[in-house]
Design a protein around this motif. Structure first.
Motif, PDB file in Angstrom:
ATOM      1  N   VAL A  53     -11.983  28.769 -53.727  1.00 54.92           N
ATOM      2  CA  VAL A  53     -12.889  27.883 -54.456  1.00 54.92           C
ATOM      3  C   VAL A  53     -12.107  27.003 -55.421  1.00 54.92           C
ATOM      4  N   LEU A  54     -12.286  25.689 -55.308  1.00 59.01           N
ATOM      5  CA  LEU A  54     -11.660  24.781 -56.256  1.00 59.01           C
ATOM      6  C   LEU A  54     -12.230  25.039 -57.645  1.00 59.01           C
ATOM      7  N   ALA A  55     -11.343  25.328 -58.592  1.00 59.58           N
ATOM      8  CA  ALA A  55     -11.746  25.598 -59.978  1.00 59.58           C
ATOM      9  C   ALA A  55     -11.173  24.496 -60.856  1.00 59.58           C
ATOM     10  N   PRO A  56     -11.909  23.396 -61.014  1.00 59.46           N
ATOM     11  CA  PRO A  56     -11.363  22.266 -61.782  1.00 59.46           C
ATOM     12  C   PRO A  56     -11.253  22.594 -63.260  1.00 59.46           C
ATOM     13  N   SER A  57     -10.238  22.060 -63.907  1.00 56.01           N
ATOM     14  CA  SER A  57     -10.036  22.316 -65.326  1.00 56.01           C
ATOM     15  C   SER A  57     -10.824  21.321 -66.158  1.00 56.01           C
ATOM     16  N   GLY A  58     -10.969  21.633 -67.433  1.00 56.61           N
ATOM     17  CA  GLY A  58     -11.663  20.733 -68.362  1.00 56.61           C
ATOM     18  C   GLY A  58     -13.079  21.173 -68.642  1.00 56.61           C
ATOM     19  N   THR A  59     -13.654  20.641 -69.721  1.00 58.20           N
ATOM     20  CA  THR A  59     -15.041  20.886 -70.117  1.00 58.20           C
ATOM     21  C   THR A  59     -15.351  22.377 -70.152  1.00 58.20           C
ATOM     22  N   ALA A  60     -14.560  23.136 -70.883  1.00 53.05           N
ATOM     23  CA  ALA A  60     -14.742  24.586 -70.949  1.00 53.05           C
ATOM     24  C   ALA A  60     -16.162  24.929 -71.370  1.00 53.05           C
ATOM     25  N   GLY A  61     -16.758  25.853 -70.618  1.00 53.81           N
ATOM     26  CA  GLY A  61     -18.105  26.299 -70.923  1.00 53.81           C
ATOM     27  C   GLY A  61     -19.193  25.409 -70.368  1.00 53.81           C
ATOM     28  N   GLY A  62     -18.844  24.357 -69.634  1.00 56.95           N
ATOM     29  CA  GLY A  62     -19.825  23.448 -69.077  1.00 56.95           C
ATOM     30  C   GLY A  62     -20.501  24.003 -67.840  1.00 56.95           C
ATOM     31  N   PRO A  63     -21.380  23.208 -67.233  1.00 59.73           N
ATOM     32  CA  PRO A  63     -22.129  23.668 -66.065  1.00 59.73           C
ATOM     33  C   PRO A  63     -21.264  24.072 -64.877  1.00 59.73           C
ATOM     34  N   VAL A  64     -20.125  23.425 -64.683  1.00 59.13           N
ATOM     35  CA  VAL A  64     -19.266  23.823 -63.568  1.00 59.13           C
ATOM     36  C   VAL A  64     -18.712  25.223 -63.795  1.00 59.13           C
ATOM     37  N   ASP A  65     -18.362  25.554 -65.020  1.00 57.82           N
ATOM     38  CA  ASP A  65     -17.892  26.916 -65.307  1.00 57.82           C
ATOM     39  C   ASP A  65     -18.986  27.934 -65.028  1.00 57.82           C
ATOM     40  N   ALA A  66     -20.225  27.599 -65.384  1.00 60.31           N
ATOM     41  CA  ALA A  66     -21.350  28.506 -65.110  1.00 60.31           C
ATOM     42  C   ALA A  66     -21.514  28.695 -63.605  1.00 60.31           C
ATOM     43  N   TRP A  67     -21.376  27.607 -62.862  1.00 60.02           N
ATOM     44  CA  TRP A  67     -21.470  27.709 -61.389  1.00 60.02           C
ATOM     45  C   TRP A  67     -20.340  28.561 -60.830  1.00 60.02           C
ATOM     46  N   LEU A  68     -19.121  28.393 -61.333  1.00 54.58           N
ATOM     47  CA  LEU A  68     -18.014  29.203 -60.853  1.00 54.58           C
ATOM     48  C   LEU A  68     -18.282  30.691 -61.045  1.00 54.58           C
ATOM     49  N   ALA A  69     -18.809  31.055 -62.211  1.00 58.47           N
ATOM     50  CA  ALA A  69     -19.131  32.458 -62.462  1.00 58.47           C
ATOM     51  C   ALA A  69     -20.189  32.956 -61.472  1.00 58.47           C
TER      52      ALA A  69
END
Length: 271
Positions: A53-69
Motif C-alpha cells: 500500500v502506498l503510504a504518502p507522507s505529509g499531513t500527519a493525522g489527516g484523512p489519508v492517515d485514517a484510511w491507512l489505519a
C-alpha cells in the motif's frame, strides 16, 4: 472479478490509490473502490497473501492517515500481510516514523517507480544509488520492521564502473525483493521470464526471497504495450502469470507474482 484458488500464481498486488477526496487531504486520490472494506474484499477474492500500500507522507493525522489505519486493519482481518510503500525519494527516516505511527505494518518497501529505464538526465547508476541509499536510511529507522525493495529487471544487467550489477548492493540491503519484470507474456523475447532471468540468478545466489512484478497499467504509463497486460486482457494475465509461476516453481525463494496495481487491475477486469 475472477476468484483464484488457494495457491494462486498471483500472490500480491500494489495499491497506489486511496478513496480520500483531494479537497480534504492533498494526498487524496478520490478512488472509491480503494475504501478499506472494498480493497480487502478484492484482495481476499483474488486469493492474495499480501498487499503493498502506498503510504504518502505529509499531513500527519489527516484523512489519508485514517484510511491507512483502516486498510491495514481490514487486510489483517482478511489474513493478509501489509507493506507500506514509498518511492526512493520519499523513503526517509521521517517517512518511517510517521508511517509506523499510523498502523501496525508488517513490512516496509522502498520502490523504484516507474519501472522503465531512466529518461534523460538520470542514469541507471543514479537509480541504483538512490534505492540503496533509501534502503539504508529506512532500515536504520525501521526499529526491526523488515525492509524490502521493489526494483526493475534492468538493475541486474546495468553495471557499476567496476563491472558489478547495480542489483548487488540492493540485495545486501533488502530483506526481500519484488522484481519488476513487466512483459506482456510469460515466454518469448521480452517476456516476463526473459526479463527476469539475470536478476533471478542474482537473487538465488544472494538467498533473497522474491516475487515477480507485472503490470496492468495503460501502455502510456507502463512504457509501451510490451510491458503491460492492458491490451492482453484478464484471461491472458491469469494464464501468463500461471506460466511464470510454473516455470519458477522450483526456484529457491520464489513467492509468486505481484500485480501493479489495484486500480488498473480492476479496470482490466471491468469491475
Amino acid at each position: 472479478m475472477t476468484a483464484h484458488r488457494p495457491g494462486s500464481a498471483i500472490t500480491a498486488m500494489w495499491a497506489w490509490d486511496n478513496p480520500v477526496d483531494p479537497a480534504h487531504d492533498p494526498r487524496g486520490r478520490g478512488y472509491a473502490p480503494a475504501a478499506a472494506d472494498r480493497l480487502a474484499a478484492f484482495a481476499r477474492a483474488g486469493g492474495l497473501r499480501e498487499v503493498h500500500v502506498l503510504a504518502p507522507s505529509g499531513t500527519a493525522g489527516g484523512p489519508v492517515d485514517a484510511w491507512l489505519a483502516e486498510v491495514v486493519a481490514a487486510l489483517h482481518d482478511a489474513g493478509l500481510t501489509v507493506s507500506a510503500v514509498a518511492g526512493t525519494r520519499g523513503a526517509t527516516p521521517g517517512w518511517v516514523e510517521a508511517t509506523l505511527a499510523v498502523a501496525p505494518w508488517d513490512r516496509l518497501q522502498v520502490a523504484v517507480v516507474p519501472w522503465t529505464t531512466p529518461g534523460e538526465g538520470r542514469t541507471p547508476a543514479d537509480v541504483g544509488r538512490s534505492v540503496t541509499d533509501a534502503l539504508g536510511a529506512v532500515t536504520a529507522a525501521a526499529a526491526g520492521v523488515p525492509v524490502d525493495a521493489c526494483v526493475p529487471w534492468w538493475l541486474a544487467t546495468a553495471t557499476t564502473d567496476d563491472g558489478h550489477p547495480l542489483l548487488e548492493p540492493v540485495l545486501t540491503g533488502a530483506s526481500r525483493v519484488a522484481l519488476a519484470a513487466p512483459g506482456a507474456s510469460a515466454h518469448g523475447p521480452g517476456g516476463v521470464l526473459e526479463l527476469a532471468a539475470p536478476a533471478v540468478e542474482l537473487l538465488v545466489a544472494a538467498g533473497r526471497p522474491f516475487t515477480i512484478g507485472v503490470q496492468t497499467d495503460v501502455p502510456e504509463l507502463a512504457g509501451g504495450t510490451e510491458h503491460t497486460f492492458f491490451d492482453e486482457g484478464p484471461v491472458a494475465l491469469i494464464r501468463e502469470c500461471g506460466a511464470v509461476a510454473a516455470a519458477l516453481a522450483d526456484v529457491p525463494g520464489f513467492d509468486g507474482v505481484a500485480v501493479k496495481a489495484h486500480r488498473a487491475w480492476r479496470r482490466l477486469l471491468g469491475v
